[in-house]
Structure formats: structure tokens, C-alpha cells
Write a protein that holds these residues in place. Sequence first.
Motif, PDB file in Angstrom:
ATOM      1  N   ASP A  56     -10.548  -0.618   0.584  1.00 43.25           N
ATOM      2  CA  ASP A  56     -10.053   0.052  -0.616  1.00 43.25           C
ATOM      3  C   ASP A  56      -9.014  -0.779  -1.347  1.00 43.25           C
ATOM      4  OD1 ASP A  56     -11.388   2.742  -0.481  1.00 43.25           O
ATOM      5  OD2 ASP A  56     -10.434   2.725   1.482  1.00 43.25           O
ATOM      6  N   TYR A  73      -2.660   7.431  -3.934  1.00 47.64           N
ATOM      7  CA  TYR A  73      -3.009   6.270  -3.094  1.00 47.64           C
ATOM      8  C   TYR A  73      -3.057   5.054  -3.998  1.00 47.64           C
ATOM      9  CZ  TYR A  73      -5.621   3.071  -0.097  1.00 47.64           C
ATOM     10  OH  TYR A  73      -6.019   1.980   0.636  1.00 47.64           O
ATOM     11  N   CYS A  89       0.845  -1.195   0.000  1.00 49.73           N
ATOM     12  CA  CYS A  89       0.000   0.000   0.000  1.00 49.73           C
ATOM     13  C   CYS A  89       0.878   1.242   0.000  1.00 49.73           C
ATOM     14  CB  CYS A  89      -0.926  -0.003   1.217  1.00 49.73           C
ATOM     15  SG  CYS A  89      -2.158   1.333   1.199  1.00 49.73           S
ATOM     16  N   ASN A 121      -3.408   0.828  -3.445  1.00 47.96           N
ATOM     17  CA  ASN A 121      -3.534  -0.292  -2.507  1.00 47.96           C
ATOM     18  C   ASN A 121      -3.617  -1.610  -3.276  1.00 47.96           C
ATOM     19  OD1 ASN A 121      -3.975  -2.032  -0.428  1.00 47.96           O
ATOM     20  ND2 ASN A 121      -5.893  -1.129   0.261  1.00 47.96           N
ATOM     21  N   GLU A 128     -12.708  17.010   5.828  1.00 46.10           N
ATOM     22  CA  GLU A 128     -12.733  15.560   5.688  1.00 46.10           C
ATOM     23  C   GLU A 128     -12.282  15.167   4.293  1.00 46.10           C
ATOM     24  OE1 GLU A 128     -15.854  11.785   6.102  1.00 46.10           O
ATOM     25  OE2 GLU A 128     -16.437  13.788   6.777  1.00 46.10           O
ATOM     26  N   VAL A 180      -9.421  10.879   0.202  1.00 49.03           N
ATOM     27  CA  VAL A 180      -8.369   9.939  -0.166  1.00 49.03           C
ATOM     28  C   VAL A 180      -8.034   9.056   1.023  1.00 49.03           C
ATOM     29  CG1 VAL A 180      -6.030   9.701  -1.053  1.00 49.03           C
ATOM     30  CG2 VAL A 180      -7.422  11.660  -1.742  1.00 49.03           C
ATOM     31  N   PRO A 181      -8.075   7.727   0.869  1.00 52.66           N
ATOM     32  CA  PRO A 181      -7.725   6.829   1.974  1.00 52.66           C
ATOM     33  C   PRO A 181      -6.264   6.977   2.356  1.00 52.66           C
ATOM     34  CG  PRO A 181      -8.836   5.651   0.199  1.00 52.66           C
ATOM     35  CD  PRO A 181      -8.481   7.002  -0.338  1.00 52.66           C
ATOM     36  N   VAL A 182      -5.913   6.443   3.512  1.00 56.50           N
ATOM     37  CA  VAL A 182      -4.540   6.435   3.991  1.00 56.50           C
ATOM     38  C   VAL A 182      -4.124   5.004   4.279  1.00 56.50           C
ATOM     39  CG1 VAL A 182      -2.934   7.248   5.759  1.00 56.50           C
ATOM     40  CG2 VAL A 182      -4.783   8.735   4.986  1.00 56.50           C
ATOM     41  N   CYS A 183      -2.928   4.626   3.907  1.00 54.67           N
ATOM     42  CA  CYS A 183      -2.470   3.269   4.167  1.00 54.67           C
ATOM     43  C   CYS A 183      -2.343   3.013   5.680  1.00 54.67           C
ATOM     44  CB  CYS A 183      -1.114   3.028   3.515  1.00 54.67           C
ATOM     45  SG  CYS A 183      -1.186   3.049   1.707  1.00 54.67           S
ATOM     46  N   GLY A 199      -8.381  -4.625   3.257  1.00 57.63           N
ATOM     47  CA  GLY A 199      -9.142  -3.398   3.449  1.00 57.63           C
ATOM     48  C   GLY A 199     -10.204  -3.154   2.404  1.00 57.63           C
ATOM     49  N   SER A 237       0.957   5.522   0.065  1.00 58.06           N
ATOM     50  CA  SER A 237       0.320   6.825   0.266  1.00 58.06           C
ATOM     51  C   SER A 237       1.362   7.897  -0.015  1.00 58.06           C
ATOM     52  CB  SER A 237      -0.189   6.984   1.706  1.00 58.06           C
ATOM     53  OG  SER A 237      -1.308   6.170   1.949  1.00 58.06           O
TER      54      SER A 237
END
Length: 254
Positions: free
Chosen positions: A203, A194, A169, A196, A248, A251-254, A201, A171
Motif C-alpha cells: 500500500d 491511512y 506511515c 503511507n 474485516e 483500511v490498511p494498518v501501518c 509495502g 494510521s
Amino acid sequence: RSRVRPALLASIGSLLLVSACNQAPDERENGAVPSSEPASTATMHAVQTLPVEEQRALAFQAAFGGEESPTVEINDAQLRYSPGRLVWIGDRAVLLSPGENLDKCHACTGALAIHYLEPAGEGLRVTGSWPALAQGSGYGEPPSDWSLSGEFAQYPVLVEEGGYTAQGCTSGGVTLTELRPERPIQSGPVPTIYSNQSGFGADNGAEIDGEIVNIEKGVSFDVTYSGSRDFTESWVRRGETWQLRGGERGVPVC
């Protein structure tokens, strides 16, 4: 249409920072970034009339006590610094010095030191020191992908891209550090990538790339994202920093 195109962080399973726009050649260093407080020839200190490499040598000597390859202990880590780039903001000199972490572990980061200096006698003296404000990558490396921009704010902004890959993953993002006359002010990181492929997960399999666009100097900029999801986020100037509108991020975070 102003834009900053971040370099992609690739090679899943390993940490990678790509170098796209590091230091400019010496002959451009003192004039590459517009300053809101240019020094006129009549008011320039003698040190400002020296060749750039001599100015940088004097600044590095003042910043690190005259050592050629100084090693500084920061949070139990040993960082070895080398001369990087010198720029002037009016009558204030700013020295940027890459620092290599002597511990080469995966999670051990280098840094980019920031020193503020002013003319004194025949040289320069330090007025402010931030030896690890701009963090580097793992394996002991200092930031490798950084530049100075005049697009974002009244004063030059250090634009630093970085990221981290672990267990498939990745980031990454851009940190903005405005070199204001009194001190550097940092904002971000602004997420720009990002990826993954970890197999874990919600994502898993997602690929998202961001691009900074529509920069309105001192006011705002947008980040357009594409890939697994297409959307736009806005960052606005509040006080001395840029902040994500709404707070907010998508973008997801590892």
C-alpha cells in the motif's frame, strides 16, 4: 445527515494529534450533552448547585486524594494529571482528567482518566476509576482531540481521535467510549485515516480518509472512505459496543 468529520493527521515522520473540539467553556459543561436521566431541581444534591469550577475542583480532589498535580504510576509509567471536564449523568458525576506521561519518548503515551463519582456529604466520592482507559498520543501527550457527543447512544459518548506516525506511515482512528451509569464502555478504534509514504509495502503511496456519517442513534453508523480507494463500511450496535459489520476492515494498518 449526521456526520463526524475527523481531523486529518499530517506531518509525515512525526506524531501529530490536532485539537479541534476539546473542552467546552465552563458555563456549558453541565448541559452540553443530553442525558437520558436528567436530574430535576427538586432531587439535585447540594453539590450539583455549585458553580461548575467548584464541582470540578471537588471531583478532582476526591479522585486524586487532594493533590494539586497528582502523579500516578500506571504500567511502570508516571502520569501527571490535571482537571479537565466534569459532566453529570443523572445523579452520577463523570470527571475527565488529562494525564501527561513524564517520559517524553516517541512511544510513551499520555491518557485521559475517567472517574465516576457520586454526592457524599458536602462533596463527592469516587465509585469507579479508569486512569488510562482513553489513551493519548506519543511523546507523553494525553489525548488532544476529544469531545462528548449525544449522537451515538443513549448516554454521552467520549469521541477521541488519535493516530501514530512512524517511518513515513500514518494510521489514525476514532475511539468511542460510552459513559454508561455503571461504567464506561469502549468501542473501536474506527479507522479514519491511512497515509503511507514510507516507500514500503503493497500500500505504498496510499492515502485514505474516512468520515463517520449516517449515525442512527443506538443502532449503527457508516464510515465513508475516499482517496486511493472509495468504499463504505458499517458499524452496528451489538450488545453494549459497536462492531464492524463483517469483521474485516478495508483500511490498511501501518
